[in-house]
Design an enzyme around this catalytic site. Structure first.
Site, PDB file in Angstrom:
ATOM      1  CG  ASP A  22      16.442  -0.575  20.382  1.00 13.79           C
ATOM      2  OD1 ASP A  22      15.707  -1.309  19.676  1.00 13.79           O
ATOM      3  OD2 ASP A  22      16.059  -0.042  21.438  1.00 13.79           O
TER       4      ASP A  22
ATOM      5  CG  ASN B   4      15.060  -9.574  21.242  1.00 19.13           C
ATOM      6  OD1 ASN B   4      16.251  -9.331  21.052  1.00 19.13           O
ATOM      7  ND2 ASN B   4      14.208  -8.607  21.586  1.00 19.13           N
TER       8      ASN B   4
HETATM    9  C1  IPE Z   1      17.515  -4.939  23.038  1.00 13.96           C
HETATM   10  O1  IPE Z   1      16.562  -4.274  22.279  1.00 13.96           O
HETATM   11  C2  IPE Z   1      17.902  -6.220  22.356  1.00 13.96           C
HETATM   12  C3  IPE Z   1      18.694  -6.092  21.122  1.00 13.96           C
HETATM   13  C4  IPE Z   1      19.075  -4.967  20.585  1.00 13.96           C
HETATM   14  C5  IPE Z   1      19.078  -7.324  20.510  1.00 13.96           C
HETATM   15  P1  IPE Z   1      14.997  -4.450  22.525  1.00 13.96           P
HETATM   16  O2  IPE Z   1      14.318  -3.576  21.532  1.00 13.96           O
HETATM   17  O3  IPE Z   1      14.633  -5.883  22.527  1.00 13.96           O
HETATM   18  O4  IPE Z   1      14.817  -3.890  24.011  1.00 13.96           O
HETATM   19  P2  IPE Z   1      13.544  -3.299  24.766  1.00 13.96           P
HETATM   20  O5  IPE Z   1      12.451  -4.285  24.600  1.00 13.96           O
HETATM   21  O6  IPE Z   1      13.222  -1.999  24.122  1.00 13.96           O
HETATM   22  O7  IPE Z   1      14.007  -3.127  26.170  1.00 13.96           O
HETATM   23  C1  IPE Z   2      16.572  -3.911  17.163  1.00 11.48           C
HETATM   24  O1  IPE Z   2      15.509  -3.216  16.634  1.00 11.48           O
HETATM   25  C2  IPE Z   2      16.663  -5.324  16.661  1.00 11.48           C
HETATM   26  C3  IPE Z   2      16.463  -6.340  17.699  1.00 11.48           C
HETATM   27  C4  IPE Z   2      16.057  -6.120  18.919  1.00 11.48           C
HETATM   28  C5  IPE Z   2      16.725  -7.707  17.320  1.00 11.48           C
HETATM   29  P1  IPE Z   2      14.024  -3.346  17.186  1.00 11.48           P
HETATM   30  O2  IPE Z   2      13.323  -4.412  16.420  1.00 11.48           O
HETATM   31  O3  IPE Z   2      14.004  -3.510  18.659  1.00 11.48           O
HETATM   32  O4  IPE Z   2      13.436  -1.937  16.783  1.00 11.48           O
HETATM   33  P2  IPE Z   2      12.397  -1.036  17.584  1.00 11.48           P
HETATM   34  O5  IPE Z   2      12.884  -0.913  18.982  1.00 11.48           O
HETATM   35  O6  IPE Z   2      11.083  -1.754  17.503  1.00 11.48           O
HETATM   36  O7  IPE Z   2      12.384   0.259  16.858  1.00 11.48           O
HETATM   37 MG    MG Z   3      13.870  -2.211  20.216  1.00 10.61          MG
END
Ligand code: IPE
Ligand code: IPE
Ligand code: MG
Length: 241
Positions: free
Chosen positions: A20, A69
């Protein structure tokens, strides 16, 4: 960052990572979210390499795309799957040479033909590899996995092959998406968040959870070692004394 000291004889057998912080990394660097995801792909390479090099890590599960997602913009979803294809194209040969088996943990329904073809190519090419499993959680949700598992068991009951009383935790575990994985020992989440976001709800029961401030694109071998060192400093009691 120096490499934290870890005990190579007591490694977690199975590590999972909620990768993340790509978006926040991008913001910090004044660039696009797509660039953030692109940078995150480099961390995947580094972490797979570091785990393989440690030799006794049996499985590495990476949360790449959750069932939630899909709520992101179409453009971002496309970027993520384009990067998955690119990663597979660039890395698959080396992954195979390293004797790593690739598995897909998630619902295949809902994936594009391209994504499905890419992942299935990985699975079939590496099916007999034995050094480590790289388990990719794509279109994965923990509740969905539990529901799918319950459905599979219900179908067996309906077909008269199984009695409801015969359903045990062991049997339930044996019907999960990737039943051959060892127990999850260490669950890492980057970017400082402290939630599971629907990840491995069944498997996380007694995993040691390590939340790290580092954004995923900055995550490298020393961060992995830091998480393993934190894991090794824990006292795991599993409910006993
Ligand atoms: C969890 O991260 C999913 C992945 C890392 C693939 P998200 O960024 O989607 O989670 P939330 O929305 O902060 O809970
Ligand atoms: C993780 O990074 C990637 C996926 C969830 C696929 P994010 O895209 O969630 O990054 P933040 O949480 O917005 O920083
Ligand atoms: Mg995220």
């Amino acid at each position: 960052m120096p490499l934290p000291t870890i005990d190579k004889n007591h490694l977690p057998r199975h590590i999972a990572i909620i990768m993340d912080g790509n978006g926040r990394w991008a913001k910090q660097h004044g660039t696009t979210r797509a660039e953030g995801h692109e940078a995150g792909a480099k961390s995947v390479r580094a972490v797979v390499e570091a785990c393989r090099e440690l030799q006794n890590i049996e499985a590495l599960t990476l949360y790449a795309f959750s069932t939630e997602n899909w709520r992101r913009s179409q453009g971002e979803v496309e970027t993520l799957f384009r990067l998955l294809s690119k990663y597979i194209h660039l890395e698959l040969d080396e992954i195979h040479q390293e004797n790593i088996r690739v598995t897909l943990m998630g619902r295949k329904e809902g994936l594009s033909e391209q994504a499905l073809a890419d992942v299935e190519r990985c699975e079939s090419l590496t099916a007999n590899n034995t050094a480590m499993t790289l388990n990719l959680a794509i279109n994965y949700g923990g509740r969905g996995e539990i529901v799918d598992t319950a459905r599979a068991l219900c179908r067996e009951v309906e077909a008269g092959r199984l009695k409801a009383e015969e359903v045990t935790e062991e049997m339930f575990a044996s019907r999960l998406y990737i039943p051959q994985l060892p127990e999850l020992d260490l669950l890492i989440r980057t970017s400082g968040e402290m939630r599971l976001s629907n990840f491995m709800l069944w498997q996380a029961s007694y995993a040691e959870f390590v939340s790290m401030q580092t954004y995923w694109p900055d995550f490298r071998k020393p961060h992995l070692y830091e998480a393993i060192a934190a894991y090794q400093a824990r006292s795991r009691r599993f409910g006993g004394r």
